[in-house]
Design an enzyme around this catalytic site. Structure first.
Site, PDB file in Angstrom:
ATOM      1  N   ARG A   1      87.215 185.507 -16.326  1.00 37.52           N
ATOM      2  CA  ARG A   1      88.204 184.449 -16.407  1.00 37.52           C
ATOM      3  C   ARG A   1      88.343 183.980 -17.852  1.00 37.52           C
ATOM      4  NH1 ARG A   1      87.925 179.250 -16.790  1.00 37.52           N
ATOM      5  NH2 ARG A   1      85.746 178.991 -16.200  1.00 37.52           N
TER       6      ARG A   1
ATOM      7  N   ALA B   1      91.169 171.848  -6.617  1.00 38.46           N
ATOM      8  CA  ALA B   1      91.946 172.531  -5.577  1.00 38.46           C
ATOM      9  C   ALA B   1      91.987 171.700  -4.299  1.00 38.46           C
ATOM     10  CB  ALA B   1      91.359 173.911  -5.301  1.00 38.46           C
TER      11      ALA B   1
ATOM     12  N   ARG C   1      84.969 185.329 -23.187  1.00 38.76           N
ATOM     13  CA  ARG C   1      83.614 184.876 -22.917  1.00 38.76           C
ATOM     14  C   ARG C   1      82.633 186.016 -22.672  1.00 38.76           C
ATOM     15  NH1 ARG C   1      85.217 179.685 -19.114  1.00 38.76           N
ATOM     16  NH2 ARG C   1      85.990 178.467 -20.864  1.00 38.76           N
TER      17      ARG C   1
ATOM     18  N   HIS D   1      78.830 182.113 -19.615  1.00 41.05           N
ATOM     19  CA  HIS D   1      79.528 181.421 -20.690  1.00 41.05           C
ATOM     20  C   HIS D   1      78.704 181.482 -21.966  1.00 41.05           C
ATOM     21  CE1 HIS D   1      81.631 178.356 -22.897  1.00 41.05           C
ATOM     22  NE2 HIS D   1      82.534 178.273 -21.947  1.00 41.05           N
TER      23      HIS D   1
ATOM     24  N   GLY E   1      85.916 170.194   0.504  1.00 43.23           N
ATOM     25  CA  GLY E   1      85.805 170.156  -0.957  1.00 43.23           C
ATOM     26  C   GLY E   1      86.907 169.296  -1.554  1.00 43.23           C
TER      27      GLY E   1
ATOM     28  N   GLU F   1      88.000 177.965  -7.069  1.00 40.81           N
ATOM     29  CA  GLU F   1      86.935 178.909  -7.394  1.00 40.81           C
ATOM     30  C   GLU F   1      86.376 179.584  -6.138  1.00 40.81           C
ATOM     31  OE1 GLU F   1      83.747 177.197  -9.744  1.00 40.81           O
ATOM     32  OE2 GLU F   1      82.664 179.089  -9.879  1.00 40.81           O
TER      33      GLU F   1
ATOM     34  N   LEU G   1      90.907 175.384 -14.409  1.00 38.84           N
ATOM     35  CA  LEU G   1      91.609 174.148 -14.055  1.00 38.84           C
ATOM     36  C   LEU G   1      93.030 174.485 -13.635  1.00 38.84           C
ATOM     37  CD1 LEU G   1      90.351 171.754 -16.882  1.00 38.84           C
ATOM     38  CD2 LEU G   1      89.336 172.301 -14.683  1.00 38.84           C
TER      39      LEU G   1
END
Lengths: 652, 247
Positions: A450, A58, A345, A280, A54, A440, A456
């Site tokens: 979160r 991160a 959220r 969200h 990935g 994540e 980020l």
């Protein structure tokens, strides 16, 4: 209870503990841990190798940092360039406890807000560390040339995000994720040029290799040639992102998937809190059956936009501009006067759902609420609104064909982020030694919900500052014994991958991969989405099991495995998402409380807010794979709060 | 809407390809262009035909993964990425041709998928600021004039999609290059490497087989992020200055 099947779905195993976080004053834990971690002399670093899967915030930042330190890094991504990872789509910003606004912010305040925002289901030590390193992230990014928004004096600007009352969010218009990722990507490319990082694009990890109990490598498929390759190293880092695509429709990229972490889970890595999903509140509503993904409208819009529905459901089809002020219900401002439109959220999403359930939803299907900028345009002028949110408004206009400067936006909640992920200790190491998980993909810092602009922060904290320090301790005990290319664990992993590919291509059923994916998504959204019930989850588990059976017997994948075959790629991802979906439902079923993004209808306060049961559920649920024909095993990690008092969250 | 599609089909790298005609009878104007292709692919698979391979990932116009030449235009008729193009930009009965980016430096891998790794190698040549993790000074140590910060940002919004190359008659990547040189060159942090950066990146650009710039401006017209053409002037200014200093 220990040996019996609980509720027919799982067994309980031994409790688990994070043994790496030091005790003592919370402000000193991270420096203590860094000091206790052994050092690796620069000359020895080049003998040590790390695989990173990935290249989002991160993965790219960890790759660059470990490369700079002198380790041999191999970096993998499924996209055609590391710059495409989905961190790029994050819009609003990144939090940091700089207190540049002198508005009462501090490391402790960021720590407190994050623990509270997560509804007291995260680890204090981890969250404190996140807050502590946050300020250095901004320094690092500015030095790399990240063009953050600035004020006329040349200094950095900040804005406010949901769930907090200070302005600590740094941003680059509505493209903060893009700018941060490009910074990390450029740092990574610099190391590729320096020869410390070897990059493998269009390569997908399909299996983890575990030798003598340690993570030692991965099996990947070269998505261009179809070749199945083995890569070995001293340690493996998974920074492969989240699994929101289990819902089919989400704000994730088309390629986001759970395969890297799920294959590790099947090899023994525990999965932490899989049911914690973030829905969200401000996404563009679904327009039809053809929909392939959902698009987020940044939470930052809630700084200036006002959310409302008509008071009278009879008005819901009227032109919103013709509905007079007194006939509008600004329900967030009404119910939560102190946070207003900036509640966290999970709360904003559920509130929108309630309005739509009550028949006041607007737009096609009644699944939408208004996000209105008329007041902001009056107050600040159109130019100021354009400067702040221009690209978001353009995106909205492009997708819906409506002009949000003229008529209010319509928004509806959508799956956006998962707090769950592979279980890791304070060192970000999973229960498989040598397997580290960042961003994540791990479960670590956000608890059950979160806060905005914290993904980020966590991705870059993990990659730039945390992981390079903690993995050093593991590497200092290496190099680990060389693994032969024909070692049984390598052959087993290779064979498993080849067998799966062979099966998908020869199954010759009648249904396409996407049809299975859509069906899975609908089950998950209906029963494991914004509101969950015992009955619904039980039903969902049965449906998913039936779907899995059909998937493995009635799938149709055309073409060969010898080159680019996008249906074949998706087949592997959907196979794993189906198994994950079942575990998510089991996790959601077992957690008979509401917390953060996990809302069990059976557990709510009189006014419909999430009701936790701390006496029973103040733990991390770390799930062990039980086998293809055996139930999963639950390991509980108790959460202990020494510095923040557990309270019912209130944003009123 | 009823749409006729002519799509470039190519089995693999280096093999011959051809345009193949498909029809779509039930296209909704609210569909995105790529969703229209998703529907086509589902139908093809149901008929036992291999789906059309094309790249896309974020589908919100920011990752830069998608990119098709639609009716001869990179990303099609709107100033946006292919994934943000919607079928409402077309009308019933339209005939639409769909081709991959065409440039020697972007070889076709399959159907509409091309290899853009040349862009990564241009960045590797110098598209960065050399600062190791942990070595950064406090963020407010160097204020940046707002106008410069804004220009740096505008240039930095490049998504590396390659539309500029696809649109350019010379298949030059100067807009891509100029955007990075401008982004880093506007900031105080980018000054120490500024002279060397432009030369190294340009050398790599030429080495990859991209063509030269003849000031046509098609790149800026095609750019979904509206990177202005003046980044190429900036590139030339930086290059002249760098060469004058002996680079």
């Amino acid at each position: 209870m220990t040996d019996g099947l609980i509720a027919g779905y799982f067994r309980e195993g031994a409790p688990i503990q994070d043994t790496k976080a030091p005790s003592g004053p919370i402000e000193q834990r991270w420096s203590t841990r860094r000091f206790d971690a052994h050092l690796v002399n620069p000359a020895n670093r080049r003998k040590l190798s790390v695989i990173i899967v990935g290249t989002g915030l991160a993965g790219a930042s960890a790759g660059a940092t470990l490369g700079e330190a002198g380790y041999q890094v191999k970096s993998f991504c499924y996209q055609d360039s590391p710059r495409r990872a989905h961190s790029i789509a994050a819009q609003g910003g990144i939090n940091a406890a700089k207190n540049y606004k002198e508005d009462g912010d501090s490391v402790f305040r960021l720590f407190y807000d994050t623990v509270k925002g997560g509804d007291y289901r995260s680890r204090e030590s981890n969250v404190y560390r996140l807050a502590e390193v946050s300020a250095r992230i901004i320094d690092q990014c500015v030095a790399q040339g990240v063009p953050f928004a600035r004020e006329y004096g040349g200094l950095l600007d900040n804005r406010s995000f949901g769930g907090v009352q200070v302005s600590r969010t740094f941003y680059a218009r509505g493209q903060t994720g893009q700018q941060l990722l490009i910074g990390a990507y450029q740092a990574l490319e610099r190391q590729i040029a320096a020869g410390t990082v070897e990059m493998f694009t269009r390569h997908e990890m399909l299996e983890l290799i575990v030798v003598d109990g340690r993570a030692r490598g991965i099996v990947v498929r070269d998505m261009v040639t179809g070749e199945i390759e083995t890569h070995l190293a001293d340690a493996v880092v998974l920074a492969s992102g989240g699994y929101g695509n289990v819902f089919y429709l989400s704000t994730n990229a088309m390629g986001c998937n759970v395969t890297a972490t799920w294959r590790a889970h099947r090899k023994g890595a525990y999965f932490g809190n899989p049911c914690y999903t973030q829905i969200h509140p401000t996404c563009i509503p679904v327009s039809g059956d053809h929909q392939s993904k959902l698009t987020l409208m940044s939470e930052s819009l809630r700084n200036d936009g006002r959310i409302w529905v008509p008071k009278d459901s009879a008005d819901k089809d009227k032109d919103p501009r013709l509905i007079p002020e007194e006939d509008r219900d600004y329900y967030l401002e009404r119910i939560y006067p102190s946070f207003g439109n900036l509640v966290p959220r999970d709360i904003a999403s559920r509130a929108a759902k309630y309005q739509c359930d009550a028949g006041k939803g607007v737009g096609p299907g009644g699944l939408g609420v208004y996000l209105d900028f008329a007041d902001a345009i009056k107050r600040m002028g159109r130019a100021a609104v354009e400067a702040k949110y221009g690209n978001l408004f353009d995106m909205y206009a492009q997708i819906t064909g409506e002009d949000p400067y003229e008529t209010p936006m319509r928004i509806y909640p959508a799956v956006h982020y998962v707090m769950g992920g592979l279980w890791v200790d304070y060192d970000l190491e999973s229960n498989i030694p040598g397997l580290f998980v960042a961003g994540e993909a791990n479960f670590s810092d956000h608890g059950a919900n979160r806060l905005g602009a914290s993904a980020l922060m966590q991705g870059l904290a993990d990659g730039y500052f945390v992981l390079p320090n903690t993995i050093r301790e593991y590497l200092s005990h290496g190099p680990y014994p060389q693994v032969a290319a024909d070692a049984p664990a390598v052959v087993e992993a290779q064979t498993a991958v080849k067998e799966r590919v062979r099966h998908f291509l020869s199954c010759n059923g009648t249904r396409t991969v996407d049809s299975f994916h859509k069906e899975l998504g609908k089950i998950m959204w209906d029963y494991c989405g914004m509101e969950r019930t015992e009955q619904g989850l039980t039903h969902a588990i049965e449906q998913i099991r039936a779907l899995k059976k059909e998937f493995w017997s009635n799938l149709k994948v055309l073409g060969t495995g010898d080159g680019i075959n996008q249906s074949l790629e998706k087949a592997g991802r959907v196979a794993d998402l189906i198994e994950l979906g079942e575990l998510m439902c089991i996790d959601a079923l077992h957690r008979r409380e509401s917390c953060g993004g996990h809302f069990r209808a059976e557990s709510q306060t009189e006014d419909g807010e999430a009701l936790r049961h701390d006496d029973e559920f103040a733990y991390v649920a770390a799930w062990e794979w039980g086998g293809d024909d055996a139930p999963p095993i639950l390991h509980k990690e108790d959460l202990v709060y020494e510095f923040v008092e557990m309270k019912q969250r209130s944003y009123k | 809407m009823k749409i006729t599609l002519e799509i470039w089909r190519q089995a693999g790298p280096g093999t011959a390809g051809k345009m193949v005609t498909y029809t779509q009878d039930d296209v909704s104007p609210d569909m995105s262009f790529l969703e229209m292709l998703d529907v086509l692919n589902e139908q093809l698979q149901e008929r036992g035909e291999e789906p059309v391979a094309f790249d896309s990932d974020c589908r919100e116009g920011i990752c830069g993964m998608c990119g098709l030449v639609i009716n001869g235009q990179a990303h099609g008729p709107q100033v946006t990425t292919t994934c943000q193009l919607h079928m409402r930009s077309f009308k019933d009965g339209d005939r639409i041709t769909i081709e991959p980016w065409r440039a020697d430096a972007f070889p076709v891998l399959k159907d509409l998928v091309v290899d853009r790794s040349a862009f990564d190698r241009i960045i590797q040549a110098g598209g960065f600021i050399s600062v190791n993790t942990g070595a950064a000074p406090e963020a407010h140590a160097a204020p940046v004039q707002k106008a410069k910060a804004d220009r740096a940002f505008d240039a930095a919004t490049c998504i590396g999609c390659g539309a500029c190359v696809a649109a350019c008659p010379n298949a030059a990547a100067m807009l891509f290059l100029g955007a990075k040189v401008t982004h880093l060159g506007e900031l105080p942090q980018g000054q120490p490497e500024r002279d060397a950066r432009v030369v190294k990146m340009l050398t790599q650009h030429d080495h990859e087989g991209f063509g030269g710039c003849t000031n046509v401006g098609a790149c800026a017209d095609a750019c979904p992020k509206e990177i202005p053409l003046d980044v190429i002037s900036q590139l030339n200014t930086d290059l002249r200055r760098s060469m004058a200093r002996g680079n």
